[in-house]
Enzyme design. Structure first.
Site, PDB file in Angstrom:
ATOM      1  N   SER A 131     127.815  88.400  67.016  1.00  0.00           N
ATOM      2  CA  SER A 131     127.659  88.633  65.582  1.00  0.00           C
ATOM      3  C   SER A 131     126.240  88.236  65.163  1.00  0.00           C
ATOM      4  O   SER A 131     125.594  87.420  65.846  1.00  0.00           O
ATOM      5  CB  SER A 131     128.663  87.767  64.810  1.00  0.00           C
ATOM      6  OG  SER A 131     128.410  87.822  63.421  1.00  0.00           O
ATOM      7  N   TYR A 144     132.165  79.524  62.196  1.00  0.00           N
ATOM      8  CA  TYR A 144     131.977  80.825  62.854  1.00  0.00           C
ATOM      9  C   TYR A 144     130.602  80.888  63.510  1.00  0.00           C
ATOM     10  O   TYR A 144     130.457  81.385  64.626  1.00  0.00           O
ATOM     11  CB  TYR A 144     132.155  81.927  61.801  1.00  0.00           C
ATOM     12  CG  TYR A 144     132.169  83.345  62.353  1.00  0.00           C
ATOM     13  CD1 TYR A 144     133.039  83.736  63.371  1.00  0.00           C
ATOM     14  CD2 TYR A 144     131.317  84.311  61.819  1.00  0.00           C
ATOM     15  CE1 TYR A 144     133.053  85.043  63.852  1.00  0.00           C
ATOM     16  CE2 TYR A 144     131.329  85.623  62.286  1.00  0.00           C
ATOM     17  CZ  TYR A 144     132.199  85.986  63.308  1.00  0.00           C
ATOM     18  OH  TYR A 144     132.207  87.279  63.774  1.00  0.00           O
TER      19      TYR A 144
END
Ligand SMILES: NC(=O)c1ccc[n+]([C@@H]2O[C@H](COP(=O)([O-])OP(=O)(O)OC[C@H]3O[C@@H](n4cnc5c(N)ncnc54)[C@H](OP(=O)(O)O)[C@@H]3O)[C@@H](O)[C@H]2O)c1
Length: 244
Positions: A131, A144
């Site tokens: 990501s 995250y």
């Protein structure tokens, strides 16, 4: 001629489902895994893929799945996601634990189990879906961020350790993609999830499936290392242009 077996984790929705479809179109013999078996079977049936239940956070589930896979040329480690957007001060330990387990240890479990088959194929390829959150920190993203930064470290070390062996290693790092990602992150709160994409033209799961397919269909000597792909409306992890 077929292109060999491609395993796609987290293929019951979003990027994984779109990737399974694209790889089947390209002539791969696709095997899909995820926890929601009904959704997974729908994806698999439409493209003639093999579907098996898989929980990448569970050692036994990964072992049972990988034993059934048999031959394998391509592994798409896509299963994962985010939970919550709390600050570090308010962090929920269970959510952090799940994010690390799914996004980092899940990739580790799958990769360890399938490396012998990938190498035996003579032309293996591991693609990890990271990501932009693995490159840039943002407020409320720490859990995250930590997981996807961790995944990036794993990917980089794997590339070094496999050098000289017939296995490519690629990381695809998307920005904002409209999938079930934000619904999961906000624990099923669809209104909150919709706000993430409000006034923005986000990436679609198919856009990322295209990038993954590009990487795995290059000639064997070409290793796409890292691909960061953002929507035109997103300049970095936290700077987004909204049309209204
Ligand atoms: N959407 C974005 O904006 C975005 C941006 C950057 C990176 N990513 C990454 O892209 C990947 C795919 O996400 P997505 O956007 O397609 O979201 P999604 O629609 O929520 O898909 C996530 C997939 O992962 C599966 N999954 C979750 N936990 C799992 C587990 N323990 N074992 C096996 N499968 C599991 C889910 O299936 P089940 O629930 O059926 O198990 C689902 O198929 C993730 O790694 C995510 O972090 C997404």
């Amino acid at each position: 001629m077929g292109r060999g077996v491609a395993v796609v984790t987290g293929a019951s929705s979003g990027i994984g489902a779109a990737t399974a479809r694209r790889l089947a179109d390209e002539g791969f013999d696709v095997v899909v895994g995820a926890r929601r078996e009904d959704k997974l079977r729908e994806v698999a049936d439409a493209i003639g893929a093999r579907a098996m239940r898989l929980d990448v956070t569970d050692d036994d589930s990964v072992a049972a799945f990988c034993e059934q896979v048999g031959e394998c040329r391509v592994l798409i480690n896509n299963a994962g996601g985010a939970l919550g957007r709390d600050s570090v001060a308010d962090a929920d330990l269970d959510e952090w634990q799940w994010m690390y387990d799914a996004n980092v240890l899940g990739v580790l479990r799958m990769t360890k189990a399938l490396l012998p088959a990938l190498e035996a194929s003579g032309d293996g390829h591991v693609v990890n879906v990271g990501s932009i959150a693995g490159h840039e920190a943002y407020v409320g993203g720490a859990g995250y961020n930590a997981a996807k930064f961790g995944l990036r470290a794993l990917t980089k070390v794997l590339r070094l350790e496999l050098l000289g062996r017939p296995i490519r290693v690629t990381e695809i790092d998307p920005g904002m993609v409209e999938t079930e990602f934000s619904i999961v992150r906000f624990h099923g709160d669809v209104d909150k999830a919709d706000k993430v994409y409000e006034g923005v033209t986000p990436l679609t799961a198919d856009d990322i499936a295209d990038c993954i397919t590009f990487a795995v269909t290059r000639p064997s000597h070409v290793n796409v290392d890292t691909m960061i792909v953002l929507a035109r409306d997103q300049a970095n992890a936290s700077t987004v242009h909204r049309h209204r």
